[in-house]
Design an enzyme around this catalytic site. Sequence first.
Site, short mmCIF file in Angstrom:
data_model
loop_
_atom_site.label_atom_id
_atom_site.label_comp_id
_atom_site.label_asym_id
_atom_site.label_seq_id
_atom_site.Cartn_x
_atom_site.Cartn_y
_atom_site.Cartn_z
N LYS A 269 70.62 29.07 48.66
CA LYS A 269 72.05 29.60 48.55
C LYS A 269 72.91 29.02 47.29
O LYS A 269 72.96 27.93 46.97
CB LYS A 269 72.89 29.14 49.75
CG LYS A 269 74.45 29.39 49.69
CD LYS A 269 75.00 29.29 51.14
CE LYS A 269 76.66 29.27 50.98
NZ LYS A 269 77.50 28.85 52.14
N ASP A 274 82.92 27.63 46.85
CA ASP A 274 83.37 28.41 48.02
C ASP A 274 84.85 28.43 48.51
O ASP A 274 84.96 27.24 49.33
CB ASP A 274 82.34 28.17 49.29
CG ASP A 274 82.65 28.87 50.37
OD1 ASP A 274 83.42 30.05 50.34
OD2 ASP A 274 82.15 28.58 51.77
N LYS A 281 89.82 28.55 52.87
CA LYS A 281 89.64 27.45 53.44
C LYS A 281 90.85 26.52 53.21
O LYS A 281 91.80 26.65 52.22
CB LYS A 281 88.68 26.62 52.80
CG LYS A 281 87.11 26.91 53.16
CD LYS A 281 86.04 26.11 52.62
CE LYS A 281 84.69 26.73 52.67
NZ LYS A 281 84.27 26.78 54.11
N ASP A 292 78.25 24.04 47.24
CA ASP A 292 77.81 24.99 48.17
C ASP A 292 76.75 25.96 47.49
O ASP A 292 76.08 27.00 47.88
CB ASP A 292 78.99 26.15 48.39
CG ASP A 292 78.68 26.77 49.76
OD1 ASP A 292 77.99 26.23 50.77
OD2 ASP A 292 79.38 27.85 50.19
N ASP A 351 84.91 33.70 54.68
CA ASP A 351 84.20 32.58 54.60
C ASP A 351 82.72 32.37 54.93
O ASP A 351 81.91 31.24 54.74
CB ASP A 351 84.97 31.51 55.10
CG ASP A 351 84.81 29.99 54.67
OD1 ASP A 351 83.99 29.91 53.78
OD2 ASP A 351 85.41 29.11 55.35
N GLU A 353 80.24 33.62 53.89
CA GLU A 353 79.66 34.40 52.83
C GLU A 353 78.22 34.08 52.43
O GLU A 353 77.58 35.01 51.91
CB GLU A 353 80.55 34.16 51.58
CG GLU A 353 80.26 32.73 50.89
CD GLU A 353 80.36 31.44 51.50
OE1 GLU A 353 80.86 31.54 52.42
OE2 GLU A 353 79.73 30.73 51.05
N ARG A 355 75.55 33.82 54.13
CA ARG A 355 74.50 34.70 54.85
C ARG A 355 74.41 35.99 54.13
O ARG A 355 73.73 36.75 54.08
CB ARG A 355 74.80 34.82 56.30
CG ARG A 355 76.24 35.32 56.69
CD ARG A 355 76.63 35.00 58.21
NE ARG A 355 77.03 33.69 58.34
CZ ARG A 355 77.59 33.20 59.47
NH1 ARG A 355 77.39 33.93 60.63
NH2 ARG A 355 77.94 31.97 59.43
N1 BES Z 1 79.96 26.66 52.67
C1 BES Z 1 80.46 26.87 54.08
C2 BES Z 1 79.61 25.86 55.25
C3 BES Z 1 79.69 24.38 54.83
C4 BES Z 1 80.94 23.76 55.47
C5 BES Z 1 78.85 23.73 54.06
C6 BES Z 1 80.82 22.21 55.02
C7 BES Z 1 79.19 22.32 53.84
C8 BES Z 1 80.22 21.67 54.39
C9 BES Z 1 80.25 28.16 54.61
O1 BES Z 1 80.13 29.25 53.67
C10 BES Z 1 81.25 28.57 55.80
O2 BES Z 1 82.25 28.39 55.24
N2 BES Z 1 80.89 28.77 56.87
C11 BES Z 1 81.97 29.05 57.76
C12 BES Z 1 81.28 30.08 58.68
C13 BES Z 1 82.15 30.42 59.79
C14 BES Z 1 83.56 31.31 59.02
C15 BES Z 1 81.66 31.44 60.85
C16 BES Z 1 81.92 27.54 58.64
O3 BES Z 1 80.82 26.80 58.81
O4 BES Z 1 83.07 27.22 59.00
ZN ZN Z 2 79.75 28.79 51.82
ZN ZN Z 3 82.02 29.99 53.23
#
Ligand code: BES
Ligand code: ZN
Ligand code: ZN
Length: 499
Positions: A269, A274, A281, A292, A351, A353, A355
Amino acid sequence: MNFKISNQKPEVATTSLVVVSTETETIATGSPLARLDSAMKGQLGKILKQEGFKGKAPEQKLIHTQGQLSADAILVVGRAFEIKGDLPANNLEILRRAASGAARLANARQYKTMCFDLSGWDPGDFKESDLVQATVEGMELGSYRFDTYRNKKDIKKNSLTTVHLTGISSRNSNQSAIERGLAISEGTLLARDLVNAPANDMNPQTLAKEAKKVGPNIQCKVYSKAEITKLKMGSYLSVSAGSEVPPALIHMVYKPKGKSKKTVAVVGKGVTFDSGGLSLKPSGSMETMKDDMAGSAAAIGLMQTLARIQPKVTVHVVVAATENMPSGAATKPGDVVTAMNGKTIEILNTDAEGRLTLADALHFIIQKGPDVVIDMATLTGACLVALGERISGLMGNDDKLLDDLIEASEYSGEMLWQLPLLEEYRADLKSPIADLKNIGGRWGGTITAGLFLQEFVGKARWAHLDIAGPSWSDKQLPYISRGGTGCMVSTLTQYILHL
Ligand code: BES
Ligand code: ZN
Ligand code: ZN
């Protein structure tokens, strides 16, 4: 650092620092520690006793020789440890940490040379050469500092340049273990540098430039936005829509000189920042989001390691690099896009993103028919909730591949824990208007993200590593510095070396 295998006795070493270990309170007769003690006229044992030294990891005690030996100081390291819990540290990991501590101390005291004695370290289920490799890794990784953004005058250079490894045989296998340790460290430190570089410097274009520098003998093709559009990567492009910096699809290949045993594809990734996109966020959660792209950093670092080790395995790396930004052109919650494999996705949360980028990257490389594909991604905050900061989530559709990765992690010390891709949860990804939606329900977010990726791997043997926790550390750990950790370069190298 320069590592040399030496048959010198620690008590006559001419290095500034001598490091020896013990696993008991009392000095074992005939051990290097006993010989150092008699060279010090019994003072060493006295001091250790006075200080209540037990010989248990991670104890370390520095004792000055007061001119009684040619070395300036002796560092006594405890190596005894108890195996506790489900993911216990093994002797390789205890040694890696001890070696890191010794190197950090040598640098803090401006010592240039060290004799590190390995006698007494039991390889257990591993080989002597694995001990040598872990020592090199511990010292190299432990000495890392990220100084790129500091004023030159404030930077204190590491003093330690030469390490004599004693108490081991001078076999060729130990010599190549040194080289492996150096190669894994070089790749891991490159990954740390890539993560630590802030997102105003590390964007999809500059990341691609860094990938091109990796080598020697690594092919690297970078696809432009127009080419990505031609490839019909609608899922990946939707993440990039709000960004001023165009996306870059990076494809690297390592090919061995002779016959190749297998072809491994690694997808990382590479979201260089992000923000969450329009599903923005909160600012606190954004602070570390330059991390990220840690999956891509590990994949690129891995290639640097492989360029040096030259294993007999073909390895592809794919990174769908992009930023995730809000703007008038950004993807809106509710938008529907079509992925390269033809599946339609309703994007309900911009968010989620990672995947979306991985879906197209996975499909792209699986079409080329690798034997296995492994993706690494800072994919879900839920993985941090489930497994904490130090353990990566492991999922996939092939038991042998998952077992091999867990075995590789026992060599590297990087902890993995398998989560189930429960078929029943796939229902959470159903969209009322498209083939899939990009978020699941409230619970099991790491698993539903894994299930989403599974929709894009077809019948390929596939493993997914959610490294949201271990790719970043808020604090200094034994051989891990604050910031990007470069995690998984070592595990994947070990996996490839064991094929
Ligand atoms: N990059 C984040 C995941 C992440 C969170 C990595 C904290 C490292 C530390 C990812 O893109 C994300 O924001 N995921 C969301 C998914 C949700 C919206 C279904 C999450 O984990 O809140
Ligand atoms: Zn992310
Ligand atoms: Zn994200």
